[in-house]
Design an enzyme around this catalytic site. Sequence first.
Site, PDB file in Angstrom:
ATOM      1  N   SER A  23      53.587  -5.978  93.825  1.00 43.43           N
ATOM      2  CA  SER A  23      52.692  -5.350  92.715  1.00 43.43           C
ATOM      3  C   SER A  23      53.844  -5.158  91.534  1.00 43.43           C
ATOM      4  O   SER A  23      53.100  -4.847  90.245  1.00 43.43           O
ATOM      5  CB  SER A  23      51.039  -5.419  92.519  1.00 43.43           C
TER       6      SER A  23
ATOM      7  N   LYS B 277      48.474   1.035  90.823  1.00 42.40           N
ATOM      8  CA  LYS B 277      48.577   0.407  89.440  1.00 42.40           C
ATOM      9  C   LYS B 277      49.344   1.404  88.298  1.00 42.40           C
ATOM     10  O   LYS B 277      48.801   2.476  88.608  1.00 42.40           O
ATOM     11  CB  LYS B 277      47.846  -0.655  89.073  1.00 42.40           C
TER      12      LYS B 277
END
Length: 163
Positions: free
Chosen positions: A32, A78
Amino acid sequence: MKSFFKSIIIGLPIGITIIDVFGYIARVDGISMQPSLNPGSVTDYVFLNRWYVRFYDVSHGDIVSLFSPKDPDLTLIKRIVGLEGDIINTVGYKKPFVRVPEGHCWVEGDHIGHSLDSNFFGPVSLALITAKASAIVWPPQRWQYLESEIPDNRRPLNMKIEE
């Protein structure tokens, strides 16, 4: 034997305090955050700086560790794309544009479309952030500080207007 137990009794609380206050090293799993983390078949280990986020003083572009708002047993890594008040052009979220509410942020993986992020669960409370990824510490050929930057195509709309 007595000195061994004395060392454990003294060392354990000190070690836990250092990890809790200053930070620790963690392995980054998944794709990711590619290409910033885990490019190709490389697995990165990063220093997660807990001191930096102690007062929720985070910035656009910071790569942070946070508890998943959908599963508190899951820890995510993230990039912060938006902070409170920012208007975000979402990617596949239920609304095409979102204003980030007070006390929240918008986080996304760098590998758009292959990330469980705010485009899936919406704005995230700042209280879920546990640390900032400050540097890649392993493997040695990847040693580097992590920059706080947002890709131009993911900048909040109000940041684009101000520029």
